[in-house]
Design a protein around this motif. Structure first.
Motif, PDB file in Angstrom:
ATOM      1  N   THR A   1       0.827  -1.204   0.000  1.00 50.06           N
ATOM      2  CA  THR A   1       0.000   0.000   0.000  1.00 50.06           C
ATOM      3  C   THR A   1       0.863   1.256   0.000  1.00 50.06           C
ATOM      4  O   THR A   1       0.603   2.205  -0.752  1.00 50.06           O
ATOM      5  N   SER A   2       1.892   1.272   0.837  1.00 51.30           N
ATOM      6  CA  SER A   2       2.791   2.430   0.896  1.00 51.30           C
ATOM      7  C   SER A   2       3.495   2.653  -0.439  1.00 51.30           C
ATOM      8  O   SER A   2       3.623   3.790  -0.910  1.00 51.30           O
ATOM      9  N   LEU A   3       3.932   1.553  -1.040  1.00 51.10           N
ATOM     10  CA  LEU A   3       4.639   1.660  -2.316  1.00 51.10           C
ATOM     11  C   LEU A   3       3.712   2.168  -3.419  1.00 51.10           C
ATOM     12  O   LEU A   3       4.073   3.071  -4.188  1.00 51.10           O
ATOM     13  N   LEU A   4       2.505   1.614  -3.486  1.00 48.31           N
ATOM     14  CA  LEU A   4       1.550   2.033  -4.513  1.00 48.31           C
ATOM     15  C   LEU A   4       1.052   3.455  -4.266  1.00 48.31           C
ATOM     16  O   LEU A   4       0.814   4.209  -5.217  1.00 48.31           O
ATOM     17  N   ALA A   5       0.896   3.807  -2.989  1.00 49.46           N
ATOM     18  CA  ALA A   5       0.475   5.175  -2.670  1.00 49.46           C
ATOM     19  C   ALA A   5       1.556   6.177  -3.071  1.00 49.46           C
ATOM     20  O   ALA A   5       1.259   7.297  -3.502  1.00 49.46           O
ATOM     21  N   TRP A   6       2.805   5.769  -2.932  1.00 51.80           N
ATOM     22  CA  TRP A   6       3.923   6.622  -3.369  1.00 51.80           C
ATOM     23  C   TRP A   6       3.894   6.815  -4.886  1.00 51.80           C
ATOM     24  O   TRP A   6       4.123   7.912  -5.396  1.00 51.80           O
ATOM     25  N   ILE A   7       3.568   5.750  -5.605  1.00 54.61           N
ATOM     26  CA  ILE A   7       3.568   5.809  -7.069  1.00 54.61           C
ATOM     27  C   ILE A   7       2.354   6.566  -7.603  1.00 54.61           C
ATOM     28  O   ILE A   7       2.485   7.452  -8.465  1.00 54.61           O
ATOM     29  N   PHE A   8       1.164   6.238  -7.086  1.00 62.40           N
ATOM     30  CA  PHE A   8      -0.067   6.757  -7.682  1.00 62.40           C
ATOM     31  C   PHE A   8      -0.667   7.950  -6.940  1.00 62.40           C
ATOM     32  O   PHE A   8      -1.330   8.787  -7.555  1.00 62.40           O
TER      33      PHE A   8
ATOM     34  N   TYR B   1       7.642   8.292   0.431  1.00 58.69           N
ATOM     35  CA  TYR B   1       8.188   6.957   0.712  1.00 58.69           C
ATOM     36  C   TYR B   1       9.606   7.154   1.241  1.00 58.69           C
ATOM     37  O   TYR B   1      10.520   7.495   0.497  1.00 58.69           O
ATOM     38  N   SER B   2       9.777   6.931   2.542  1.00 57.28           N
ATOM     39  CA  SER B   2      11.038   7.266   3.201  1.00 57.28           C
ATOM     40  C   SER B   2      11.871   6.017   3.485  1.00 57.28           C
ATOM     41  O   SER B   2      11.501   4.891   3.133  1.00 57.28           O
ATOM     42  N   LEU B   3      12.987   6.238   4.163  1.00 52.51           N
ATOM     43  CA  LEU B   3      13.841   5.127   4.574  1.00 52.51           C
ATOM     44  C   LEU B   3      13.129   4.219   5.577  1.00 52.51           C
ATOM     45  O   LEU B   3      13.379   3.010   5.619  1.00 52.51           O
ATOM     46  N   TRP B   4      12.249   4.809   6.388  1.00 48.73           N
ATOM     47  CA  TRP B   4      11.458   3.995   7.310  1.00 48.73           C
ATOM     48  C   TRP B   4      10.573   3.021   6.537  1.00 48.73           C
ATOM     49  O   TRP B   4      10.436   1.852   6.916  1.00 48.73           O
TER      50      TRP B   4
ATOM     51  N   SER C   1      -2.616 -11.917  -3.799  1.00 48.18           N
ATOM     52  CA  SER C   1      -3.805 -11.406  -3.121  1.00 48.18           C
ATOM     53  C   SER C   1      -3.484 -10.139  -2.339  1.00 48.18           C
ATOM     54  O   SER C   1      -4.258  -9.176  -2.330  1.00 48.18           O
ATOM     55  N   THR C   2      -2.327 -10.139  -1.698  1.00 48.14           N
ATOM     56  CA  THR C   2      -1.901  -8.978  -0.924  1.00 48.14           C
ATOM     57  C   THR C   2      -1.710  -7.756  -1.811  1.00 48.14           C
ATOM     58  O   THR C   2      -2.149  -6.647  -1.473  1.00 48.14           O
ATOM     59  N   ALA C   3      -1.064  -7.950  -2.958  1.00 46.55           N
ATOM     60  CA  ALA C   3      -0.851  -6.841  -3.887  1.00 46.55           C
ATOM     61  C   ALA C   3      -2.180  -6.306  -4.417  1.00 46.55           C
ATOM     62  O   ALA C   3      -2.372  -5.089  -4.546  1.00 46.55           O
ATOM     63  N   SER C   4      -3.112  -7.201  -4.703  1.00 42.28           N
ATOM     64  CA  SER C   4      -4.431  -6.779  -5.192  1.00 42.28           C
ATOM     65  C   SER C   4      -5.199  -6.020  -4.116  1.00 42.28           C
ATOM     66  O   SER C   4      -5.839  -5.001  -4.394  1.00 42.28           O
ATOM     67  N   ALA C   5      -5.122  -6.521  -2.884  1.00 41.04           N
ATOM     68  CA  ALA C   5      -5.807  -5.846  -1.780  1.00 41.04           C
ATOM     69  C   ALA C   5      -5.218  -4.463  -1.530  1.00 41.04           C
ATOM     70  O   ALA C   5      -5.949  -3.499  -1.250  1.00 41.04           O
ATOM     71  N   ALA C   6      -3.899  -4.353  -1.627  1.00 41.64           N
ATOM     72  CA  ALA C   6      -3.251  -3.052  -1.445  1.00 41.64           C
ATOM     73  C   ALA C   6      -3.697  -2.074  -2.528  1.00 41.64           C
ATOM     74  O   ALA C   6      -3.947  -0.890  -2.253  1.00 41.64           O
ATOM     75  N   SER C   7      -3.816  -2.562  -3.749  1.00 45.58           N
ATOM     76  CA  SER C   7      -4.299  -1.714  -4.844  1.00 45.58           C
ATOM     77  C   SER C   7      -5.720  -1.242  -4.574  1.00 45.58           C
ATOM     78  O   SER C   7      -6.071  -0.086  -4.856  1.00 45.58           O
ATOM     79  N   THR C   8      -6.525  -2.128  -4.008  1.00 48.94           N
ATOM     80  CA  THR C   8      -7.902  -1.765  -3.677  1.00 48.94           C
ATOM     81  C   THR C   8      -7.948  -0.645  -2.648  1.00 48.94           C
ATOM     82  O   THR C   8      -8.738   0.299  -2.772  1.00 48.94           O
ATOM     83  N   ILE C   9      -7.093  -0.733  -1.633  1.00 51.60           N
ATOM     84  CA  ILE C   9      -7.067   0.295  -0.595  1.00 51.60           C
ATOM     85  C   ILE C   9      -6.650   1.644  -1.176  1.00 51.60           C
ATOM     86  O   ILE C   9      -7.225   2.690  -0.845  1.00 51.60           O
ATOM     87  N   VAL C  10      -5.669   1.623  -2.066  1.00 48.35           N
ATOM     88  CA  VAL C  10      -5.231   2.868  -2.702  1.00 48.35           C
ATOM     89  C   VAL C  10      -6.367   3.474  -3.525  1.00 48.35           C
ATOM     90  O   VAL C  10      -6.592   4.690  -3.508  1.00 48.35           O
ATOM     91  N   ILE C  11      -7.103   2.629  -4.224  1.00 45.87           N
ATOM     92  CA  ILE C  11      -8.234   3.113  -5.024  1.00 45.87           C
ATOM     93  C   ILE C  11      -9.314   3.705  -4.124  1.00 45.87           C
ATOM     94  O   ILE C  11      -9.883   4.764  -4.422  1.00 45.87           O
TER      95      ILE C  11
END
Length: 262
Positions: free
Chosen positions: A60-67, A72-75, A121-131
């Motif tokens: 989710t953090s990675l996709l939120a950074w992209i879209f 997206y920090s060192l943490w 499934s995790t990647a798809s769910a993360a995409s859903t949360i970003v949407i």
């Protein structure tokens, strides 16, 4: 029924024109995530599959950074490494661990298939949360659930016909379980969607980590299967990553809200 009728008069069953593409992908990715998760539950231990899905905040953090252009920090990178470590401890690939049967239930091939399905499934769910965060409150949450249910139903019907598996279980108890899966799964989506609309993603993600605890308890009580120490270690890594990410995002949102009030 009243909510659906209200929606049909207000925006139609397709929703606002500018949001339909987001709603479609929310429904498609959400239902895909659920199907893959159920498959993972079938071929690998419940606790293992559940723990892997809780690496979702990393995606989710990675996709939120992209879209969504979120920071997206060192943490975030550190939490990502923790999550990857946890998944590796659960998957236990032979090229790292030197054996295919290190406490793995059933065949390693099934375990690997389940791991891949759980990660997808995790990647798809993360995409859903970003949407969902992208759409926000501009769309009624019941309309989001409507897309999830309809697209999931259509996809499952097509898949069942293609696989020639369109039949009910012979046992009456299994039929009851099948209905409960649908009801509880849909209920979970309703409450999650509503929670994300009325509360920040951080607190919601923290509370959802209780799923892992329940998965361990239910696996022991009803499936009579004790998790391995590898699974426990992986769970601790993933939970540390998930909770750390959620707390950090929560603090950032609170800080931003205070700055906007000044």
């Amino acid at each position: 029924a009243i909510n659906v009728t209200f929606l049909s008069f207000r925006t139609g069953f397709l929703g606002p024109k500018g949001k339909r593409i987001f709603l479609f992908f929310r429904g498609f990715l959400g239902s895909t995530a659920m199907v893959l998760l159920y498959y993972a539950y079938q071929v690998m231990p419940l606790a293992d599959a559940t723990v892997i899905t809780f690496s979702s905040p990393v995606f989710t953090s990675l996709l939120a950074w992209i879209f969504l252009k979120e920071k997206y920090s060192l943490w975030d990178l550190l939490f990502t490494l923790f999550a990857i470590t946890g998944v590796i401890l659960i998957a236990r690939p032979p090229f790292l661990f030197g054996s295919r049967d290190m406490g793995i239930e059933g065949s390693y091939t099934d375990h690997l298939k389940g791991t891949i399905a759980a990660i997808a499934s995790t990647a798809s769910a993360a995409s859903t949360i970003v949407i969902l965060r992208k759409v926000g409150k501009s769309v009624h949450y019941f309309l989001s659930i409507w897309y999830y249910a309809v697209i999931g139903l259509i996809g499952c019907v097509i898949a069942l016909f293609v696989l020639n598996e369109w039949r009910l279980p012979q046992c009456g108890k299994d039929r009851v379980f099948l209905v409960l899966i649908g009801l509880l799964g849909l209920g979970g989506q309703v409450f999650l969607t509503k929670a994300l609309q009325i509360e920040k993603a951080g607190p919601v993600s923290i509370v959802r980590t209780m799923d892992v605890v329940f998965a361990f308890i239910l696996q022991i009580l009803f499936l009579n299967h004790l998790p391995t120490w590898w699974t426990v270690g992986g769970a601790l890594c993933v939970l540390a990553s998930s909770i750390g990410t959620a707390i950090r995002k929560w603090r950032q949102s609170v800080k931003k809200a205070k700055q906007s009030e000044i």
